[in-house]
Motif scaffolding. Structure first.
Motif, mmCIF file in Angstrom:
data_model
loop_
_atom_site.group_PDB
_atom_site.id
_atom_site.type_symbol
_atom_site.label_atom_id
_atom_site.label_comp_id
_atom_site.label_asym_id
_atom_site.label_seq_id
_atom_site.Cartn_x
_atom_site.Cartn_y
_atom_site.Cartn_z
ATOM 1 N N GLN A 50 4.052 -0.927 -11.353
ATOM 2 C CA GLN A 50 3.740 -1.001 -9.928
ATOM 3 C C GLN A 50 3.184 0.347 -9.466
ATOM 4 O OE1 GLN A 50 6.451 -2.854 -6.632
ATOM 5 N NE2 GLN A 50 7.093 -0.757 -6.983
ATOM 6 N N PRO A 55 1.066 2.208 -2.727
ATOM 7 C CA PRO A 55 -0.134 2.607 -1.987
ATOM 8 C C PRO A 55 -0.052 4.062 -1.555
ATOM 9 C CG PRO A 55 1.232 1.131 -0.676
ATOM 10 C CD PRO A 55 1.845 1.186 -2.038
ATOM 11 N N GLU A 105 -6.912 3.098 0.164
ATOM 12 C CA GLU A 105 -7.504 2.126 -0.754
ATOM 13 C C GLU A 105 -8.202 2.841 -1.909
ATOM 14 O OE1 GLU A 105 -7.480 -1.033 -1.188
ATOM 15 O OE2 GLU A 105 -9.133 -1.157 -2.625
ATOM 16 N N VAL A 152 -6.329 -8.010 -6.114
ATOM 17 C CA VAL A 152 -5.687 -7.963 -4.797
ATOM 18 C C VAL A 152 -5.536 -9.346 -4.154
ATOM 19 C CG1 VAL A 152 -5.850 -6.980 -2.480
ATOM 20 C CG2 VAL A 152 -6.402 -5.583 -4.468
ATOM 21 N N LEU A 169 -2.621 -10.942 -5.457
ATOM 22 C CA LEU A 169 -1.410 -10.288 -4.962
ATOM 23 C C LEU A 169 -1.034 -10.822 -3.597
ATOM 24 C CD1 LEU A 169 -1.741 -6.503 -5.896
ATOM 25 C CD2 LEU A 169 0.002 -8.133 -6.643
ATOM 26 N N ARG A 170 -2.097 -10.924 -2.750
ATOM 27 C CA ARG A 170 -1.831 -11.428 -1.395
ATOM 28 C C ARG A 170 -1.276 -12.847 -1.458
ATOM 29 N NH1 ARG A 170 -3.513 -7.580 1.807
ATOM 30 N NH2 ARG A 170 -5.483 -6.481 1.420
ATOM 31 N N MET A 211 2.228 -12.747 -2.230
ATOM 32 C CA MET A 211 3.068 -12.242 -1.154
ATOM 33 C C MET A 211 3.279 -13.256 -0.047
ATOM 34 S SD MET A 211 3.933 -9.253 -1.875
ATOM 35 C CE MET A 211 3.539 -7.616 -2.401
ATOM 36 N N VAL A 215 -1.145 -10.025 6.752
ATOM 37 C CA VAL A 215 -0.937 -9.195 5.577
ATOM 38 C C VAL A 215 -2.162 -8.357 5.260
ATOM 39 C CG1 VAL A 215 -0.195 -9.249 3.152
ATOM 40 C CG2 VAL A 215 0.581 -10.998 4.732
ATOM 41 N N MET A 236 -1.291 -2.489 0.259
ATOM 42 C CA MET A 236 -0.653 -3.285 -0.787
ATOM 43 C C MET A 236 -0.335 -2.431 -2.017
ATOM 44 S SD MET A 236 -0.298 -6.504 -0.081
ATOM 45 C CE MET A 236 -0.272 -7.270 -1.692
ATOM 46 N N ARG A 262 -0.171 -2.033 -5.933
ATOM 47 C CA ARG A 262 -0.923 -2.710 -6.972
ATOM 48 C C ARG A 262 -0.024 -2.940 -8.183
ATOM 49 N NH1 ARG A 262 -6.304 -2.030 -6.294
ATOM 50 N NH2 ARG A 262 -6.776 -1.805 -4.110
#
Ligand SMILES: Nc1ncnc2c1ncn2[C@@H]1O[C@H](COP(=O)(O)OP(=O)(O)OP(=O)(O)O)[C@@H](O)[C@H]1O
Ligand SMILES: [Mg+2]
Lengths: 283, 299
Positions: free
Chosen positions: B59, B62, B71, B99, B102-103, B106, B116, B121, B123
């Motif tokens: 992990q 951010p 970012e 990403v 990932l969203r 989530m 969101v 986020m 990564r």
């Protein structure tokens, strides 16, 4: 007559057994070794003590019968222990059945010892074993089958008058009975050489005489016999050649010529037969 | 003791008749427990290892700053981490999770996508490990954290791998205990045999003079030691079994599944059942050697 026949059958069995064909498979030709034992310049001392023997020389012809005499402490037991290979001499050479034994490897000792029967001065019976098992011991260590042991041992025991005491343990036996167990153990494997250390020390004259007849009988069958004894009466009665120990030396004395040897009470085998009668007295 | 074979030596009457079975019983009890422990730990370690190996998640937190800035830095760190991971010999493959995915992952927790969208986020990198190469997760985690700020290794696995190390240490310890117990048994048997020999010396001398070979005498002592050892060993095993079963039952009662069931396979049970046999063999061989060595010093 019937009794006589009985007696004969006992005698026949005796010859079967002690005459040698059956009991032990290994057939030995006794004639091979004309000399059962020979000592050459043998010396012995315990630790740093004085020499008990100095330069002992003697020979036991195969099939001979000797008494071993000497004062107490003269070294009779020590001499026998050299013969039954319980110790090695400090010097000199000992030959048994034509084999030099002073330098023999200990692996070869058991085979030698099996040709020697010993009646120890103190019997050395194993107290936790029955009379039967004590007498069977030489056979067991030689790997004789249990079946043969069951066949031969009780027979010999009834021969020496211990049929009733077969399952008794030594501590419950009388001195004379123990002595007979010790003797039975010494002769059960019909040794080539029988060594007895005061075998009549614990019994009355009558039994001593009987036991001597047993030895004489064995001797007739070819066993070389050496008996250590203090008993003047035995020496007088059984006129055998003597080995006499004195001051660390040994003397071979021929059997006294006179008076003539007294006649044995009947055949020596009768004496054995009498020994085999459990009803009669013991030690 | 009528179950003992006929012997010419009064071995049945010495103290060893009680001492040997008791001593060997205790030894086998201890050895059985230690061995069961070692085997069970081995099983647990196996199942943990299966969890630890295979895949791994890294992990990357951010970075600070404005959304754009964050970012950019986070993506750079991601690339850096990927580079480091791909250079590892024990890593078969390392892929960043895109990403959008990932969203999507989530969403069930954070609600609608719009909300969101603006959140920074973390990564994630999916790492596939090679089966054939061992990996030191602790070391990897350290190097990763040093090289890439904000990078952490899935810490459940890291923790588990440390636990595996501990368990393996315990397993080794248990093995050492088994070894020491064996040694202690041998030493005690030697002492018992020596005292037995001293007690029976007169009888042994008579046997010798009657023409008994050393082997004949040694056999009597050894056969008896074997039987006494077997009796004691079975007793020890009998006492150890309930203890093992109890521990197994207690462990199966722990919820949460992170302690795998402490169980023994059939092969392991067979091994434990062999312990009394092994103890009796140790007793027999030790006795035999001791007797023969003592007899060799006699004429
Ligand atoms: N094991 C031993 N250690 C030391 N000295 C010994 C040992 N055995 C015997 N002796 C000594 O050797 C000598 C001879 O002893 P041995 O027992 O042979 O005599 P013996 O003729 O058999 O006597 P006895 O007629 O009293 O039985 C004695 O002086 C004795 O003290
Ligand atoms: Mg004497």
């Amino acid at each position: 007559m019937g009794q006589n026949r009985d007696h004969r059958s006992v005698r026949a069995r005796f010859w079967d057994r002690w005459g040698g064909q059956i009991i032990f498979r290994k057939q030995r030709d006794r004639r091979d070794d004309a000399v059962a034992a020979r000592f050459d310049a043998v010396g012995l001392r315990y630790g740093t003590g004085p020499e008990i023997f100095t330069d002992i020389h003697f020979e036991l012809a195969a099939g001979s019968f000797h008494f071993l005499t000497g004062a107490s402490g003269a070294g009779k037991s020590s001499l026998l222990s050299l013969l039954y290979l319980a110790q090695r001499p400090t010097r000199g050479s000992i030959t048994l059945f034509g084999k030099e034994v002073t330098t023999i490897h200990r692996r070869q000792l058991p085979a030698m010892r099996r040709r020697i029967g010993v009646v120890f001065q103190d019997f050395r019976l194993l107290d936790h074993l029955s009379t039967l098992d004590n007498v069977a011991l030489p056979l067991r260590v030689a790997g004789v089958t249990e079946e043969e042991i069951r066949r031969h041992v009780p027979e010999l025991l009834s021969w020496v008058g211990l049929k009733e005491q077969m399952l008794a343990k030594p501590p419950t036996l009388s001195g004379g009975q123990k002595q007979r167990v010790a003797i039975a153990r010494a002769v059960i494997s019909r040794p080539d050489l029988l060594l007895a250390d005061e075998p009549t020390g614990n019994v009355d004259d009558r039994i001593a005489t009987r036991l001597l007849h047993l030895f004489i009988e064995l001797n007739k069958l070819g066993t070389t016999i050496l008996i250590a004894t203090h008993s003047e009466s035995l020496i007088q009665r059984f006129r055998m050649p003597r080995l006499h120990l004195e001051d660390g030396n040994i003397q071979v004395l021929d059997a006294p010529r006179t008076p003539a040897r007294p006649p044995l009470p009947g055949s020596a085998l009768n004496a054995l037969g009498a020994l085999g009668n459990p009803g009669e007295g013991d030690g | 003791m009528s179950w003992l074979p006929h012997v010419d030596l009064p071995v049945a009457e010495d103290g060893n008749g009680r001492f040997l079975p008791m001593m060997i019983g205790i030894m086998v009890f201890l050895a059985t427990l230690a061995m069961a422990g070692a085997l069970a730990v081995e099983n647990v370690v196996d199942s943990w290892n299966r969890d630890v190996t295979g895949t791994l998640t890294i992990q990357i937190m951010p970075a600070e700053g404005t959304p754009e800035e964050s970012e950019r830095v986070t993506s750079a760190r991601l690339e850096q981490a990927l580079g480091l991971l791909r250079a590892e010999s024990s890593v078969a493959d390392a892929q960043a999770i895109p990403v959008p995915r990932l969203r999507a992952l989530m969403e069930p927790w954070l609600g609608s996508a719009e909300l969101v969208a603006d959140l920074p986020m973390p990564r994630l990198i999916d790492v596939t490990l090679r089966e054939d190469k061992p990996i030191d997760l602790g070391d990897l985690a350290k190097r990763l954290a040093d090289a890439v700020p904000g990078a952490t290794l899935d810490d459940h696995r890291l923790w588990l791998s440390k636990l595996v190390g501990l368990a393996e240490g315990l397993g080794t310890l248990a093995r050492v205990v088994v070894l020491l117990v064996t040694l202690a048994t041998a030493v005690a048997v030697v002492q018992a045999t020596r005292s037995g020999l001293a007690t029976h010396r007169p009888a042994i001398e008579v046997l010798h003079l009657i023409g008994a070979q050393d082997d004949y005498i040694a056999r009597q002592f050894a056969t008896r030691a074997m039987l006494l050892g077997l009796a004691g060993g079975l007793l020890g095993l009998l006492l150890a079994l309930p203890a093992i079963l109890l521990v197994g039952w207690l462990s199966s009662d722990i919820e949460g599944g992170f302690v795998p069931k402490v169980t023994l396979t059939l092969a392991h049970w067979m091994l434990l059942l062999c312990l009394p046999l092994a103890a009796s063999a140790v007793a027999m061989i030790t006795t035999r050697v001791t007797v023969l060595r003592t007899l060799a010093r006699m004429l």
